[in-house]
Design a protein around this motif. Structure first.
Motif, PDB file in Angstrom:
ATOM      1  N   VAL A 234     -35.078 108.894  33.112  1.00 44.60           N
ATOM      2  CA  VAL A 234     -34.484 107.814  33.897  1.00 44.60           C
ATOM      3  C   VAL A 234     -33.514 108.432  34.904  1.00 44.60           C
ATOM      4  O   VAL A 234     -32.285 108.361  34.750  1.00 44.60           O
ATOM      5  N   TRP A 235     -34.070 109.040  35.955  1.00 42.25           N
ATOM      6  CA  TRP A 235     -33.251 109.713  36.959  1.00 42.25           C
ATOM      7  C   TRP A 235     -32.315 108.746  37.674  1.00 42.25           C
ATOM      8  O   TRP A 235     -31.249 109.159  38.169  1.00 42.25           O
ATOM      9  N   LYS A 236     -32.687 107.485  37.746  1.00 42.58           N
ATOM     10  CA  LYS A 236     -31.872 106.539  38.504  1.00 42.58           C
ATOM     11  C   LYS A 236     -30.471 106.390  37.920  1.00 42.58           C
ATOM     12  O   LYS A 236     -29.545 105.955  38.620  1.00 42.58           O
ATOM     13  N   GLU A 237     -30.286 106.763  36.639  1.00 42.42           N
ATOM     14  CA  GLU A 237     -28.951 106.699  36.043  1.00 42.42           C
ATOM     15  C   GLU A 237     -27.980 107.628  36.752  1.00 42.42           C
ATOM     16  O   GLU A 237     -26.762 107.398  36.727  1.00 42.42           O
ATOM     17  N   TRP A 238     -28.507 108.690  37.343  1.00 45.37           N
ATOM     18  CA  TRP A 238     -27.648 109.697  37.953  1.00 45.37           C
ATOM     19  C   TRP A 238     -27.543 109.553  39.475  1.00 45.37           C
ATOM     20  O   TRP A 238     -26.948 110.411  40.131  1.00 45.37           O
ATOM     21  N   ILE A 239     -28.113 108.503  40.015  1.00 48.81           N
ATOM     22  CA  ILE A 239     -28.033 108.302  41.472  1.00 48.81           C
ATOM     23  C   ILE A 239     -26.589 108.225  41.963  1.00 48.81           C
ATOM     24  O   ILE A 239     -26.251 108.815  42.997  1.00 48.81           O
TER      25      ILE A 239
ATOM     26  N   PRO B  19     -21.020 120.603  39.401  1.00 50.30           N
ATOM     27  CA  PRO B  19     -21.964 120.989  38.338  1.00 50.30           C
ATOM     28  C   PRO B  19     -23.065 119.969  38.061  1.00 50.30           C
ATOM     29  O   PRO B  19     -24.177 120.348  37.693  1.00 50.30           O
ATOM     30  N   LYS B  20     -22.784 118.691  38.240  1.00 51.53           N
ATOM     31  CA  LYS B  20     -23.829 117.689  38.016  1.00 51.53           C
ATOM     32  C   LYS B  20     -24.902 117.775  39.093  1.00 51.53           C
ATOM     33  O   LYS B  20     -26.097 117.664  38.798  1.00 51.53           O
TER      34      LYS B  20
ATOM     35  N   PRO C 279     -36.447 109.101  41.915  1.00 52.64           N
ATOM     36  CA  PRO C 279     -36.242 107.906  42.731  1.00 52.64           C
ATOM     37  C   PRO C 279     -36.122 108.281  44.207  1.00 52.64           C
ATOM     38  O   PRO C 279     -35.803 109.422  44.542  1.00 52.64           O
ATOM     39  N   PRO C 280     -36.368 107.335  45.111  1.00 47.81           N
ATOM     40  CA  PRO C 280     -36.315 107.648  46.549  1.00 47.81           C
ATOM     41  C   PRO C 280     -34.997 108.266  46.989  1.00 47.81           C
ATOM     42  O   PRO C 280     -34.965 109.116  47.882  1.00 47.81           O
ATOM     43  N   GLU C 281     -33.902 107.839  46.360  1.00 47.50           N
ATOM     44  CA  GLU C 281     -32.600 108.377  46.762  1.00 47.50           C
ATOM     45  C   GLU C 281     -32.521 109.882  46.544  1.00 47.50           C
ATOM     46  O   GLU C 281     -31.852 110.584  47.312  1.00 47.50           O
ATOM     47  N   MET C 282     -33.163 110.379  45.504  1.00 45.07           N
ATOM     48  CA  MET C 282     -33.130 111.816  45.221  1.00 45.07           C
ATOM     49  C   MET C 282     -34.176 112.581  46.019  1.00 45.07           C
ATOM     50  O   MET C 282     -34.080 113.801  46.145  1.00 45.07           O
ATOM     51  N   GLN C 283     -35.164 111.891  46.531  1.00 46.58           N
ATOM     52  CA  GLN C 283     -36.187 112.547  47.328  1.00 46.58           C
ATOM     53  C   GLN C 283     -35.711 112.853  48.742  1.00 46.58           C
ATOM     54  O   GLN C 283     -36.301 113.688  49.428  1.00 46.58           O
ATOM     55  N   ALA C 284     -34.653 112.187  49.171  1.00 49.76           N
ATOM     56  CA  ALA C 284     -34.159 112.377  50.533  1.00 49.76           C
ATOM     57  C   ALA C 284     -33.730 113.822  50.752  1.00 49.76           C
ATOM     58  O   ALA C 284     -33.046 114.403  49.903  1.00 49.76           O
ATOM     59  N   PRO C 285     -34.106 114.447  51.855  1.00 51.58           N
ATOM     60  CA  PRO C 285     -33.767 115.866  52.103  1.00 51.58           C
ATOM     61  C   PRO C 285     -32.274 116.144  52.071  1.00 51.58           C
ATOM     62  O   PRO C 285     -31.851 117.207  51.638  1.00 51.58           O
ATOM     63  N   GLU C 286     -31.473 115.173  52.540  1.00 57.50           N
ATOM     64  CA  GLU C 286     -30.035 115.443  52.624  1.00 57.50           C
ATOM     65  C   GLU C 286     -29.378 115.586  51.260  1.00 57.50           C
ATOM     66  O   GLU C 286     -28.287 116.160  51.151  1.00 57.50           O
TER      67      GLU C 286
ATOM     68  N   TYR D  70     -24.780 115.988  29.819  1.00 55.04           N
ATOM     69  CA  TYR D  70     -24.638 115.782  31.269  1.00 55.04           C
ATOM     70  C   TYR D  70     -23.230 115.305  31.609  1.00 55.04           C
ATOM     71  O   TYR D  70     -22.659 115.727  32.631  1.00 55.04           O
ATOM     72  N   SER D  71     -22.670 114.468  30.747  1.00 54.03           N
ATOM     73  CA  SER D  71     -21.314 113.969  31.016  1.00 54.03           C
ATOM     74  C   SER D  71     -20.265 115.071  30.931  1.00 54.03           C
ATOM     75  O   SER D  71     -19.175 114.941  31.497  1.00 54.03           O
ATOM     76  N   MET D  72     -20.566 116.177  30.231  1.00 54.55           N
ATOM     77  CA  MET D  72     -19.620 117.293  30.126  1.00 54.55           C
ATOM     78  C   MET D  72     -19.640 118.196  31.357  1.00 54.55           C
ATOM     79  O   MET D  72     -18.731 119.006  31.534  1.00 54.55           O
ATOM     80  N   LEU D  73     -20.672 118.074  32.185  1.00 50.89           N
ATOM     81  CA  LEU D  73     -20.743 118.893  33.394  1.00 50.89           C
ATOM     82  C   LEU D  73     -19.607 118.516  34.328  1.00 50.89           C
ATOM     83  O   LEU D  73     -19.399 117.342  34.643  1.00 50.89           O
TER      84      LEU D  73
END
Length: 879
Positions: A475-480, A490-491, A516-523, A444-447
């Motif tokens: 652990v999706w919150k790592e990528w918030i 690319p990420k 996480p809620p931050e990723m669920q947001a439509p925007e 993921y860090s190479m993206l």
């Protein structure tokens, strides 16, 4: 009710029948002869402790009678080629069997070990004649160990290695053949170097020089096969290592140390054995060999003329990602690291047929390496704690991912690599699980740092499948924090693709809850607000043309005849044309209503879709009408209907091509021009570009066209053979004396010669037509990429950003890139993959396609045009 009483009635007969069935099952068990038991014992030798078992298996072989040398050599061949991690111990076993003082010699004075080696050589010659490269290479490992054990003469071993470097000097040698031959010679020299170099330093150096010369003269294909790259050909490439480069660097390091590194890299259990009595033993001289030439199809004709052409799979340089630091996983460019990586790779390749066994052997691999190679398990012996100490699980995962992410395609089915990692996690969840998590984070860090777009697509696919096997826990919150990046970074693209793949493997609401809620947001546009489903534009009564669509939909629901639906469409068209609220494109609207209505009744399931398409094929052909515009309208209507489920867009397109409603050329043209409305960011008005989804559509169309040509070619080949056989049979049936001695009376020699085969004539015409279609699809795709990446100033939608992102300054400024720059960079990546993946087909038409697509760049110094041509020339073998 008791068990006995319940089953008393008829029980006796059932029991007798059961006993008879049990007897039949036992009778069917294969019989294992004593010779087979000995062979299996040799193959399974070393499963517990090889050094302790060695004298036992030696005694078992010596005492077995009657002695069948071919049976023993076959066991050695199977063991060496299917269990390469045991090769040093089999060399030690054969060394013991050469001890004439413990074995009655033959009449000619040869020991049992020599007899086995002589018969083993015959099997090796068979591998060489069949160009079975893996088996050949592993046999060379065995011979090299035997040379160090002084059972094989150094002179004959050097001659054997030189026969493989001679392949590198063949005129027009292919990448694959040269690479495999070079690896055979290099690895044999790595193992046998301690005795080969003292025998002849000059010949050892000549072998190394031959490999280096070939490698230096083939740098261009490596540039195109890099998994981590900058679009600038002169830019850096990150942590990715080419196999031949690694072989050379490791071999040079072995040579510089006078092959002292061999002792620390390879197990040599025979090293402590006493010298054989020179008065009783003479080293075995390996016979001279010639590596068999490649098989060439002599009956292949030119594809440029539209005739038969055999397409050979292109072989590219092999690059492997080095994900971790050198103190965690082996460096491919170090001697010890190269040996460990190749050992693990052999297990992965050989045991593709049994992923569970592959996983077990991989986790047990340290017992076949030098002590201290990997970090010891708790409670290990003190001597095991000394050494390099790499992490076993991270090394295994990195090697598997290296094979999975090889460009342009994997050696095995991609699902094998994915399922192998799953099996490893099941066997050792506490140690393999963290290694997988670290690998995901490193990739993921190479993206955004140069990771190839095809590698990123495979990464997303593996991530989704792996998550589906373990409850979608990540652990999706790592990528918030990365949600602040540009939407096309690319990420961000990886997050969307991974979630889309996960939804395909589960369902929308379940995946939504894992984010996480931050990723669920439509925007954030990471996941849709609603589950993927159909979008019937005419379903709402408040929208225009609802009633017209309902009239068509009701007929389809009632399973009306296709001709009735066609009549309704004609009536609808006339009504729309005569209405006061006239529609500008009446034909397009009618097609949209017809296609979306048909998809609507087929939207409940995949079987409903197939039934609807097959029932109304006449309707679809009528709507298509042979017009390019009509076919584009059909594809647009399909994409609009399934715009919330892009997977279904690809499926419907594939079925339309399968039933020849649209052609692959139509799909390619639509993908480059008419695809508005189906991208994640459909409101974008920037330059033309391609995402991973659009590449999937292109690839499906290209595969369809190429696959049809290959099927037609096989049919022509079969019919030609049948026709030739029939003519030969008819000619032979006439008899040498002129009498009518037909075996088949209805086949006349003269008639067979005078009348053409109708089936063959039809097949040749079909093949010619499909070949023209193939050429058209390839040409249309190339033109599309050229228009996206290097349009002329007169083009209505120029793309200056494609020139910016390939410059060194532009790449260094990528932190400031926005949507259009990332789109342009991704399009460059898909152009590279197009040239890599379809190089065998592009080569057939390279002259024509280059002339048509690149003629406008004659004399141009445009950097985008130059990069387009360089990529094309490297892929087609011009550079």
């Amino acid at each position: 009710m008791s068990y006995d009483r319940q089953y008393h009635r008829g029980g006796g007969g059932n029991r007798r029948r059961q006993h008879r069935d049990d007897y039949d099952d036992r009778r069917r068990e294969p019989y294992e002869s004593p010779a087979d038991k000995l062979k299996n014992a040799i193959i399974k030798f070393g499963e517990v402790d090889a050094l302790e078992e060695l004298p036992l298996i030696e005694k078992q072989i010596r005492e077995f009678t009657p002695r069948v040398v071919s049976n023993l050599s076959e066991a050695f061949r199977i063991a060496v080629t299917e269990q390469p991690f045991k090769i040093p111990y089999y060399a030690a076993l054969l060394r013991q069997l050469h001890n004439s003082t413990e074995d009655a010699s033959n009449d000619d004075g040869s020991s049992l070990g020599k007899q086995i080696l002589e018969d083993f050589w015959k099997g090796f010659q068979g591998y060489l004649d069949q160009l079975a490269w893996r088996e050949t290479r592993l046999c060379i490992h065995f011979f090299a160990h035997l040379t160090v054990a002084k059972l094989i003469s150094t002179e004959s071993m050097l001659t054997l290695l030189e026969s493989f470097t001679a392949v590198l000097e063949e005129f027009g040698v292919s990448q694959g053949r040269a690479k495999k031959a070079a690896v055979c010679a290099a690895e044999g020299l790595m193992i046998g170097g301690p005795v080969l170099k003292p025998s002849s330093k000059e010949r050892v150096q000549e072998i190394i020089t031959a490999i280096r010369t070939y490698n230096d003269n083939n740098a261009n294909p490596k540039w195109l096969a890099q998994p981590v790259f900058k679009t600038n050909p002169d830019g850096g490439f990150g942590n990715a290592y080419d196999l031949l480069d690694s072989v050379l660097l490791s071999l040079s390091a072995f040579n510089d140390s006078d092959f002292l590194a061999t002792k620390s890299s390879f197990c040599q259990p025979y090293a402590t054995y006493p010298e054989l009595d020179s008065s009783l033993f003479t080293p075995f001289d390996l016979p001279s060999v010639l590596v068999a030439p490649e098989i060439i199809e002599l009956d292949s004709l030119s594809a440029e003329s539209g005739e038969d052409s055999h397409v050979k799979k292109e072989e590219w340089p092999e690059y492997f990602l080095h994900i971790f630091e050198n103190d965690i996983t082996p460096d491919l460019e170090s001697p010890e690291g190269y040996v460990v990586r190749m050992g693990i790779r052999d297990i992965v390749d050989i045991f593709e047929v049994n992923r569970k066994e592959a996983a077990r052997l991989l986790l047990e691999y340290p017992k076949w390496t030098k002590p201290g190679t990997f970090k010891p398990k708790p409670g290990a012996a003190p001597e095991a704690t000394e050494g390099i100490g790499w992490q076993l699980e991270s090394t295994i995962i990195e090697n598997i991912l290296g094979g999975y992410l090889t460009l342009p395609e994997t050696s095995h089915k991609p699902i094998y690599y994915i399922s192998l990692i799953t099996e490893l996690c099941k066997l050792a969840p506490s140690t393999v699980g963290p290694a997988v998590g670290k690998s995901i984070r490193r990739l993921y860090s190479m993206l955004g740092e140069g990771l190839d777009v095809e590698v990123a697509r495979r990464f997303a696919e593996w991530f989704a499948i792996h998550m589906s096997n373990f409850g979608f826990q990540w652990v999706w919150k790592e990528w918030i924090p990365d949600l602040s990046l540009d939407i096309q970074h690319p990420k961000r693209a990886f997050m969307r693709r991974a979630v889309e793949f996960e939804i395909r493997l589960a369902y929308h609401d379940r995946i939504l809850k894992t984010l996480p809620p931050e990723m669920q947001a439509p925007e954030t546009q990471t996941i849709g607000e609603q589950a993927p489903g159909p979008n019937f534009e005419y379903d709402d009564p408040a929208k225009p043309h609802h009633d017209a669509a309902q009239s068509v939909l009701n007929l389809l629901r009632g399973r009306a005849d296709a001709k009735d639906v066609i009549a309704q469409l004609e009536t609808l068209k006339a009504t729309l044309e005569s209405s006061d609220d006239a529609v500008v494109n009446t034909d397009g609207l009618v097609r949209s209503i017809a296609i979306q209505s048909l998809l609507h009744i087929g939207s409940r399931s995949f079987s409903h879709l197939l039934n609807a398409i097959e029932r109304y094929l006449p309707l679809l052909r009528h709507v298509a009408g042979g017009s390019t515009e009509a076919k584009a309208d059909i594809l647009t209507a399909c994409a609009a209907f399934w715009k919330h489920n892009r997977h279904m867009v690809a499926i419907v397109f594939d079925k339309l091509m399968q039933y020849q409603i649209v052609d692959p050329t139509d799909v390619v043209g639509w993908t480059f021009i008419n695809r508005a409305g189906i991208r994640e960011l459909s409101e974008s008005t920037g330059p033309l570009s391609l995402s991973a989804f659009e590449w999937d559509l292109l690839k499906a169309a290209l595969d369809k066209a190429n696959g049809r040509v290959m099927i037609a070619r096989r049919k022509v080949t079969t019919l030609r053979k049948e026709d030739d056989d029939a003519r030969a049979k008819a000619k032979a049936s006439g008899g040498a004396d002129g009498n009518a001695m037909e075996v088949d009376a209805e086949v006349k020699p003269d008639e067979a010669s005078a009348v053409d085969n109708p089936a063959l004539t039809t097949a040749l015409k079909a093949f010619a037509s499909l070949t023209r279609e193939q050429k058209s699809v390839l040409s249309r795709t190339l033109d599309g990429f050229v228009s996206c990446l290097a349009p002329s100033p007169s083009d209505p939608n120029p793309n200056p950003l494609s020139r910016v992102v390939i410059s060194e300054e532009g790449w260094n400024d990528r932190a400031a890139w926005e949507k259009d720059q990332w789109n342009a960079w991704e399009t460059w990546g898909w152009y590279r993959q197009f040239c890599r993946a379809f190089a065998p087909y592009l080569r057939n038409y390279s002259t024509t396609l280059f002339t048509v697509s690149f003629a406008k760049f004659e004399g141009s110094t445009d950097p985008a045009a130059e990069l387009l041509k360089k990529t094309w020339n490297v892929a087609t073998g011009q550079e």
